[in-house]
Write an enzyme that holds these catalytic residues in place. Structure first.
Site, PDB file in Angstrom:
ATOM      1  N   ASP A 180       0.849  -1.188   0.000  1.00 51.05           N
ATOM      2  CA  ASP A 180       0.000   0.000   0.000  1.00 51.05           C
ATOM      3  C   ASP A 180       0.884   1.238   0.000  1.00 51.05           C
ATOM      4  OD1 ASP A 180      -2.446   1.256  -0.071  1.00 51.05           O
ATOM      5  OD2 ASP A 180      -2.622   1.405   2.094  1.00 51.05           O
TER       6      ASP A 180
ATOM      7  N   HIS B  55      -4.427  13.945   0.674  1.00 49.85           N
ATOM      8  CA  HIS B  55      -4.682  13.163   1.882  1.00 49.85           C
ATOM      9  C   HIS B  55      -3.513  13.285   2.851  1.00 49.85           C
ATOM     10  CE1 HIS B  55      -5.829   9.795   4.482  1.00 49.85           C
ATOM     11  NE2 HIS B  55      -4.635   9.276   4.276  1.00 49.85           N
TER      12      HIS B  55
ATOM     13  N   GLU C 230     -10.806   4.007   3.426  1.00 50.75           N
ATOM     14  CA  GLU C 230      -9.863   4.788   2.630  1.00 50.75           C
ATOM     15  C   GLU C 230     -10.090   4.476   1.159  1.00 50.75           C
ATOM     16  OE1 GLU C 230      -6.123   5.878   5.502  1.00 50.75           O
ATOM     17  OE2 GLU C 230      -5.823   4.317   4.007  1.00 50.75           O
TER      18      GLU C 230
ATOM     19  N   GLU D  14      -9.092   4.167  -2.499  1.00 49.62           N
ATOM     20  CA  GLU D  14      -7.837   3.957  -3.217  1.00 49.62           C
ATOM     21  C   GLU D  14      -8.067   3.298  -4.585  1.00 49.62           C
ATOM     22  OE1 GLU D  14      -4.556   2.362  -1.097  1.00 49.62           O
ATOM     23  OE2 GLU D  14      -5.286   3.017   0.876  1.00 49.62           O
TER      24      GLU D  14
ATOM     25  N   ASP E  23      -9.020   0.480   1.813  1.00 45.64           N
ATOM     26  CA  ASP E  23      -8.047   0.135   2.852  1.00 45.64           C
ATOM     27  C   ASP E  23      -8.660   0.479   4.214  1.00 45.64           C
ATOM     28  OD1 ASP E  23      -5.658  -0.534   4.135  1.00 45.64           O
ATOM     29  OD2 ASP E  23      -4.869   1.501   3.934  1.00 45.64           O
TER      30      ASP E  23
ATOM     31  N   ARG F 283      -8.586   3.690  13.235  1.00 49.91           N
ATOM     32  CA  ARG F 283      -7.789   4.881  13.520  1.00 49.91           C
ATOM     33  C   ARG F 283      -7.271   4.913  14.954  1.00 49.91           C
ATOM     34  NH1 ARG F 283      -6.254   6.295   8.573  1.00 49.91           N
ATOM     35  NH2 ARG F 283      -7.998   6.896   7.224  1.00 49.91           N
TER      36      ARG F 283
ATOM     37  N   GLN G 224      -4.486   2.444  15.163  1.00 47.14           N
ATOM     38  CA  GLN G 224      -3.370   2.973  14.381  1.00 47.14           C
ATOM     39  C   GLN G 224      -2.604   4.054  15.146  1.00 47.14           C
ATOM     40  OE1 GLN G 224      -4.622   4.615  10.624  1.00 47.14           O
ATOM     41  NE2 GLN G 224      -2.540   4.949   9.893  1.00 47.14           N
TER      42      GLN G 224
ATOM     43  N   LYS H  13      -4.601  -2.063  10.012  1.00 45.76           N
ATOM     44  CA  LYS H  13      -4.865  -2.174   8.576  1.00 45.76           C
ATOM     45  C   LYS H  13      -5.057  -3.619   8.110  1.00 45.76           C
ATOM     46  CE  LYS H  13      -3.856   2.226   7.304  1.00 45.76           C
ATOM     47  NZ  LYS H  13      -4.654   3.094   6.418  1.00 45.76           N
TER      48      LYS H  13
ATOM     49  N   THR I 133      -8.934  -5.829   3.637  1.00 38.96           N
ATOM     50  CA  THR I 133      -8.856  -4.857   2.547  1.00 38.96           C
ATOM     51  C   THR I 133      -9.834  -5.324   1.488  1.00 38.96           C
ATOM     52  OG1 THR I 133      -6.516  -4.418   2.974  1.00 38.96           O
ATOM     53  CG2 THR I 133      -7.373  -3.769   0.818  1.00 38.96           C
TER      54      THR I 133
ATOM     55  N   GLU J 277     -10.451  12.666   7.533  1.00 35.20           N
ATOM     56  CA  GLU J 277     -10.369  14.002   6.948  1.00 35.20           C
ATOM     57  C   GLU J 277     -11.714  14.710   6.956  1.00 35.20           C
ATOM     58  OE1 GLU J 277      -7.842  13.776   3.121  1.00 35.20           O
ATOM     59  OE2 GLU J 277      -8.470  11.716   3.573  1.00 35.20           O
TER      60      GLU J 277
END
Length: 434
Positions: free
Chosen positions: A134, A141, A206, A208, A240, A244, A247, A260, A264, A381
């Site tokens: 990844d 971002h 996420e 992607e 993904d 949070r 993380q 993570k 996925t 975000e």
């Protein structure tokens, strides 16, 4: 035949199809109830069974060789054949399905044996994924997230010199429609000095682009930037999923791990580089003052046509919205043009130290946010880390994902004078932690 010279197919549902018109012809692996997984091509509301078509004698020459490599429910061997095999197969498929094809009757006579309805089929991973990397090439971002944690220095010094990436977990990549079990892990509650263990409370998506590797390289041999595009078999959507709070506690000093690796999600169809050819664009010019790529990452052809114009969309559907028959809420409308590095640069960089890439390896682009509100590719975000909840038509609010929430990714390529194509959906519904 060229993409612009073909207008219609005798497969009626392909004409004007939102995702899979004649001009797309993505490859995947499917099964009809009771059958083993097998390779196929999406066209309109149908899937063309490549193995059944091979047995029916519809392929010869290079196209036959290509289809033979798709047998067994995995596309790895086909990916390894490279661009010439993809082009030969694509040209034959265009001959078979263009309006006026002399083989129209032969294919249609076999009905669902050759062209089952996609709605009656299950989709699987298109290839055996031995390795997954990844990247972090969405500069908007990177800046948005950096501002949350380092307001005075959102981008670290290496970002504009090197494509940042980490090695992900291939064993938990799943096709669209697979449920997402809320993960557990260690977190450090605000104001505390010791971690606790339990379900993730800040689950995120996420947005992607997924990149499928075609032909690989021998260990010790780098793939030159000028050749890198030829090592890409195709593309998909990739979510993904990110925990949070887990993380935030674990990522220092080595980066993502349990936050993570729990799942996925990818869209199951491989949209080939050839189908995307009309939607190539020049890589955006770097802002004044930004460093130019080092020589091993710079190629004039790649800079002139190595980027893509793919519109990316994220939708949220909650349990309450389903009960109230409300449409999904759009969270994001972004574009692959916000990639700071091209996909060819990712291939060149990944292999420059002699790392061996193999057919069927998967790359994630990293979260692809735009610069404005409504273009952000994660809830981190959108809600500014939970400070600004989203209000939904159902009366609910969201800071992060709750149990029962479903995230839907979509992608669309459009250009005047060329048929629009899509990627199909990448969906995942959140289930409670066990």
């Amino acid at each position: 035949m060229t993409q612009t010279s073909i207008t219609r197919s005798w497969v009626a549902s392909a004409n004007g199809h939102a995702d899979f018109p004649l001009q797309n012809l993505p490859l995947g692996v499917f099964s009809v109830k009771g059958s083993a997984p097998r390779s196929g091509v999406a066209i309109g509301e149908h899937i063309f069974d490549l193995e059944a078509a091979l047995d029916a004698g519809l392929f010869d020459g290079a196209a036959k060789t290509a289809v033979e490599a798709t047998r067994g429910g995995q596309l790895n061997a086909f990916f390894e054949l490279g661009r010439d095999a993809r082009v030969a197969l694509r040209e034959r498929l265009l001959e078979l399905f263009t309006e006026g094809s002399t083989l129209h009757g032969k294919i249609e006579a076999q009905g669902s044996k050759l062209l089952p309805l996609a709605a009656n089929c299950d989709m699987h991973l298109p290839a055996k994924i031995n390795d997954y990397t990844d990247f972090y090439v969405g500069i908007e971002h990177a800046q948005n997230v950096g501002k949350l944690f380092r307001p005075d220095n959102p981008l670290l010094p290496n970002y504009k010199y090197v494509p940042i990436g980490y090695h992900g977990r291939a064993s938990t990549i799943r096709p669209s429609g697979t449920d997402v079990r809320r993960p557990k892990g260690q977190t450090l509650p605000a104001g505390q000095t010791e971690p606790t263990f339990g379900p993730c409370a800040r689950l995120d998506f996420e947005l992607e682009l997924g990149i499928w590797i075609g032909q690989g390289n021998e260990m010790g041999d780098a793939i030159a930037i000028g050749d890198a595009a030829d090592h890409i078999a195709g593309f998909c959507l990739l979510n993904d999923w990110s925990a949070r709070d887990i993380q935030a506690w674990e990522y220092q000093p080595l980066g993502p791990f349990l936050s993570k690796s729990f799942i996925t999600s990818i869209s199951p169809w491989v949209v080939t580089a050839e189908a995307l050819e009309p939607f190539r664009r020049a890589q955006p010019t770097r802002p004044e003052g930004d460093p130019q790529p080092l020589p091993y990452l710079f190629d004039k052809r790649d800079q002139a046509a190595g980027a893509f114009d793919i519109e990316l969309e994220v939708l949220l559907l909650t349990e309450a919205m389903r009960e109230q028959n409300l449409p999904a809420h759009r969270l994001t409308l972004s574009n692959t043009r916000h990639m700071y590095w091209t996909v060819a640069q990712l291939v060149a960089h990944h292999s420059v130290n002699g790392c061996q890439l193999q057919a069927g390896d998967l790359f994630g682009s990293g979260t692809l946010s735009g610069p404005e509100s409504g273009q952000f590719g994660s809830l981190l975000e959108i809600t500014e880390g939970g400070k600004k909840p989203i209000e939904l038509a159902s009366g609910e609010v969201r800071k992060f994902l709750e149990d029962g929430d479903e995230i839907i990714l979509r992608a669309r390529c459009s250009r005047e004078g060329v048929a629009s194509i899509g990627f199909g959906e990448c969906r995942g519904k959140v289930l409670p932690a066990r």
